[in-house]
Design a protein around this motif. Structure first.
Motif, PDB file in Angstrom:
ATOM      1  N   PRO A   7       6.349  -3.547  -5.511  1.00  0.00           N
ATOM      2  CA  PRO A   7       5.497  -2.353  -5.600  1.00  0.00           C
ATOM      3  C   PRO A   7       4.029  -2.733  -5.452  1.00  0.00           C
ATOM      4  CG  PRO A   7       6.209  -2.989  -7.780  1.00  0.00           C
ATOM      5  CD  PRO A   7       6.864  -3.941  -6.810  1.00  0.00           C
ATOM      6  N   SER A   9      -0.122  -0.767  -5.454  1.00  0.00           N
ATOM      7  CA  SER A   9      -0.960   0.422  -5.472  1.00  0.00           C
ATOM      8  C   SER A   9      -2.399  -0.039  -5.313  1.00  0.00           C
ATOM      9  CB  SER A   9      -0.783   1.213  -6.772  1.00  0.00           C
ATOM     10  OG  SER A   9      -1.233   0.461  -7.869  1.00  0.00           O
ATOM     11  N   LYS A  10      -3.226   0.879  -4.861  1.00  0.00           N
ATOM     12  CA  LYS A  10      -4.610   0.534  -4.585  1.00  0.00           C
ATOM     13  C   LYS A  10      -5.435   1.813  -4.648  1.00  0.00           C
ATOM     14  CE  LYS A  10      -7.304  -1.898  -1.097  1.00  0.00           C
ATOM     15  NZ  LYS A  10      -7.237  -2.614   0.164  1.00  0.00           N
ATOM     16  N   ASN A  11      -6.592   1.731  -5.244  1.00  0.00           N
ATOM     17  CA  ASN A  11      -7.484   2.879  -5.292  1.00  0.00           C
ATOM     18  C   ASN A  11      -8.091   3.072  -3.903  1.00  0.00           C
ATOM     19  OD1 ASN A  11      -9.423   4.804  -5.710  1.00  0.00           O
ATOM     20  ND2 ASN A  11     -10.374   3.780  -7.440  1.00  0.00           N
ATOM     21  N   THR A  24      -1.670   3.261   3.379  1.00  0.00           N
ATOM     22  CA  THR A  24      -0.510   2.596   2.798  1.00  0.00           C
ATOM     23  C   THR A  24       0.161   1.703   3.826  1.00  0.00           C
ATOM     24  OG1 THR A  24      -0.155   4.431   1.258  1.00  0.00           O
ATOM     25  CG2 THR A  24       1.701   2.956   1.639  1.00  0.00           C
ATOM     26  N   THR A  92       9.410   7.553  -3.191  1.00  0.00           N
ATOM     27  CA  THR A  92       8.570   6.583  -3.878  1.00  0.00           C
ATOM     28  C   THR A  92       7.850   5.673  -2.891  1.00  0.00           C
ATOM     29  OG1 THR A  92       8.574   4.891  -5.598  1.00  0.00           O
ATOM     30  CG2 THR A  92      10.435   4.887  -4.107  1.00  0.00           C
ATOM     31  N   ASN A  93       6.761   5.085  -3.340  1.00  0.00           N
ATOM     32  CA  ASN A  93       6.075   4.038  -2.573  1.00  0.00           C
ATOM     33  C   ASN A  93       6.512   2.715  -3.156  1.00  0.00           C
ATOM     34  OD1 ASN A  93       4.625   5.957  -1.217  1.00  0.00           O
ATOM     35  ND2 ASN A  93       2.733   5.615  -2.297  1.00  0.00           N
ATOM     36  N   CYS A  94       7.219   1.912  -2.420  1.00  0.00           N
ATOM     37  CA  CYS A  94       7.645   0.614  -2.930  1.00  0.00           C
ATOM     38  C   CYS A  94       8.063  -0.269  -1.773  1.00  0.00           C
ATOM     39  CB  CYS A  94       8.786   0.751  -3.927  1.00  0.00           C
ATOM     40  SG  CYS A  94      10.311   1.380  -3.219  1.00  0.00           S
ATOM     41  N   GLN A 106       7.313   4.690   1.838  1.00  0.00           N
ATOM     42  CA  GLN A 106       6.202   5.513   1.406  1.00  0.00           C
ATOM     43  C   GLN A 106       6.548   6.964   1.562  1.00  0.00           C
ATOM     44  OE1 GLN A 106       3.059   4.660   4.214  1.00  0.00           O
ATOM     45  NE2 GLN A 106       3.244   6.781   4.738  1.00  0.00           N
TER      46      GLN A 106
END
Length: 107
Positions: A7, A9-11, A24, A92-94, A106
């Motif tokens: 997994p 994630s990023k701002n 993404t 989901t994003n993974c 994504q």
């Protein structure tokens, strides 16, 4: 060979859904290139988004996303094996590793 979840994630600040999805994808390519799997595995990106067609045919992307699309085009050249797949029902994003493929999912 087993599977492993990757997994991330990023701002990204403020962005609409199309820009967020392209970011993404760009991040998936970049993470893959930095991984030890980049030399002997393939990257598969699955999405239910219309951006799949933009990455396959960059000239069809909206003008405001061209800079991001061009960056993805440059990164794609560095990945030896990759594929985009349009699938429905992703929730989901993974990412995961299984056999000879790395998959990033994504929304």
């Amino acid at each position: 060979m087993g599977s492993e979840l990757i997994p991330f994630s990023k701002n990204i600040g403020e962005a609409d859904s199309n820009e967020a999805e392209l970011m993404t994808v760009r991040e998936a390519f970049n993470l893959f290139l930095l991984s030890p799997w980049a030399n002997d595995r393939n990257l598969i990106i699955e999405s239910d988004s219309k951006m799949v067609s933009w990455i396959e045919k960059p000239l069809t992307a909206p003008w405001r996303l061209k800079r991001l699309i061009n960056h993805i085009e440059n990164v794609k050249l560095q990945v030896k094996g990759w594929k985009l797949a349009r699938v429905s029902g992703i929730q989901t994003n993974c990412g995961w590793i299984s056999g000879d493929e790395i998959r990033y999912l994504q929304l």
